[in-house]
Design an enzyme around this catalytic site. Structure first.
Site, PDB file in Angstrom:
ATOM      1  N   LEU A 241      33.333  35.104  64.039  1.00 42.05           N
ATOM      2  CA  LEU A 241      33.414  36.344  63.266  1.00 42.05           C
ATOM      3  C   LEU A 241      32.397  36.363  62.126  1.00 42.05           C
ATOM      4  O   LEU A 241      32.377  35.483  61.268  1.00 42.05           O
ATOM      5  CB  LEU A 241      34.827  36.509  62.701  1.00 42.05           C
ATOM      6  CG  LEU A 241      35.096  37.785  61.894  1.00 42.05           C
ATOM      7  CD1 LEU A 241      34.901  39.014  62.768  1.00 42.05           C
ATOM      8  CD2 LEU A 241      36.491  37.747  61.293  1.00 42.05           C
ATOM      9  N   ASP A 242      31.551  37.415  62.123  1.00 44.06           N
ATOM     10  CA  ASP A 242      30.559  37.650  61.079  1.00 44.06           C
ATOM     11  C   ASP A 242      29.596  36.486  60.891  1.00 44.06           C
ATOM     12  O   ASP A 242      29.020  36.316  59.814  1.00 44.06           O
ATOM     13  CB  ASP A 242      31.251  37.970  59.740  1.00 44.06           C
ATOM     14  CG  ASP A 242      31.972  39.298  59.762  1.00 44.06           C
ATOM     15  OD1 ASP A 242      31.517  40.209  60.478  1.00 44.06           O
ATOM     16  OD2 ASP A 242      33.007  39.432  59.079  1.00 44.06           O
ATOM     17  N   GLU A 243      29.390  35.686  61.921  1.00 43.20           N
ATOM     18  CA  GLU A 243      28.494  34.535  61.799  1.00 43.20           C
ATOM     19  C   GLU A 243      27.439  34.510  62.896  1.00 43.20           C
ATOM     20  O   GLU A 243      26.830  33.475  63.160  1.00 43.20           O
ATOM     21  CB  GLU A 243      29.301  33.232  61.816  1.00 43.20           C
ATOM     22  CG  GLU A 243      30.229  33.060  60.615  1.00 43.20           C
ATOM     23  CD  GLU A 243      30.938  31.721  60.596  1.00 43.20           C
ATOM     24  OE1 GLU A 243      30.539  30.831  61.371  1.00 43.20           O
ATOM     25  OE2 GLU A 243      31.872  31.555  59.804  1.00 43.20           O
TER      26      GLU A 243
END
Length: 298
Positions: A241-243
């Site tokens: 997530l978000d990486e």
């Protein structure tokens, strides 16, 4: 390309020649690699108008991007012509029509600033995309989207119907033969299966306060902490997530005089800027994946 790619403030409409193509290449670096492909383009009557090359020293992998005109050949002709070099260098090569805008689908929730900017830039002819559809788990943006003449799909989501809703997104994406899913402040976490299905084909935008300020009110938390920089990150979607691999980031400085409301406004500006840059570079085939990183030819 018809405008200077590094000029973020004064874009002009694209102005490719009638027959213009983009060739991207990724392979192990080798002596004569650039010359081999550029000579082939020239031998076919092509005129190179832009050339980019980067070699990663650690891995020895080379990344190339050529933009060129060719009065007689088609994209299929060019693909056939480069096949011997593709095999010789064990290269991953792709040929694209530079005049053909990339078909995209946009997902949005209630915050419309990124969506509105993408639509504006498409209508103004300064973003090489064709927005085929907008989908949302809310009805808030329907009026604006339909005013722009773009189909709007209301796809509410809950824990019970999440898998079904994601399948609707897949079907919508496939029905338009789209190449990119843009998460323009779409406030839903995609499932691991969905992330894998859209590997390299979905771009997300989020504020760059993560992981320091998590939760529903990151700007308020950042304001209370007295941060001096507000930013946003545009990245590819992955199961982390978000990486995912970062394409672009935008930042603005703030100080003690800036209110929470102004924090939010500045943050939205950086989100819009980072996302539109990332989408443009992706649509122009300027972004090449390299593990957890990206090579971006600006």
């Amino acid at each position: 390309m018809g405008y200077v790619p590094s000029d973020y403030t004064s874009e002009a409409p694209m102005n490719h020649s009638e027959n213009a193509f983009i060739l991207t290449i990724a392979c192990t670096d080798a002596c004569g690699l650039v010359g081999a492909f550029s000579s082939l383009i020239a031998s076919m009557g092509g005129n190179i108008t832009e050339a980019n090359h980067h070699t990663d020293i650690k891995t020895g992998k080379a990344f190339l991007r050529f933009v060129f005109t060719n009065k007689t050949g088609s994209a299929d002709d060019l693909r056939a012509a480069i096949q011997p070099l593709t095999e010789k260098y064990a290269a991953d090569c792709s040929v694209y029509d530079a005049n053909k805008p990339m078909k995209v689908v946009i997902a949005v929730s209630r915050f419309g600033h990124c969506l509105q900017e993408l639509i504006h830039r498409q209508l103004a002819g300064i973003l090489p995309i064709e927005i085929c559809a907008v989908l949302s788990n809310h009805e808030d943006m329907r009026g604006f989207v339909e005013w722009a003449g773009i189909p709007y799909h209301y796809l509410p989501v809950s824990k019970e119907n999440k898998a079904e809703q994601e399948q609707q997104i897949r079907s919508l994406f496939q029905s338009h033969d789209a190449e990119l899913l843009i998460l323009a402040r779409y406030m839903q976490i995609l499932s691991a299966d969905m992330c894998r299905d859209f590997d390299g084909k979905a771009i997300n935008i989020h504020h760059s306060f993560l992981p320091s300020f998590k939760g529903a009110k990151p700007y308020s938390q950042a304001h209370d902490k007295g941060v001096k920089i507000i930013g946003a990150t545009a990245h590819y979607v992955t199961t982390d997530l978000d990486e995912g691999p970062i394409i672009e980031q935008a930042v603005e400085r703030v100080d003690h005089s800036v209110s929470v409301e102004e924090f939010v406004n500045v943050g939205r500006d950086t989100e819009t800027l980072a996302l539109t840059r990332a989408v443009r570079w992706h649509a122009e085939r300027r972004v090449m994946m390299h593990g957890n990183r990206t090579i971006v030819f600006k």
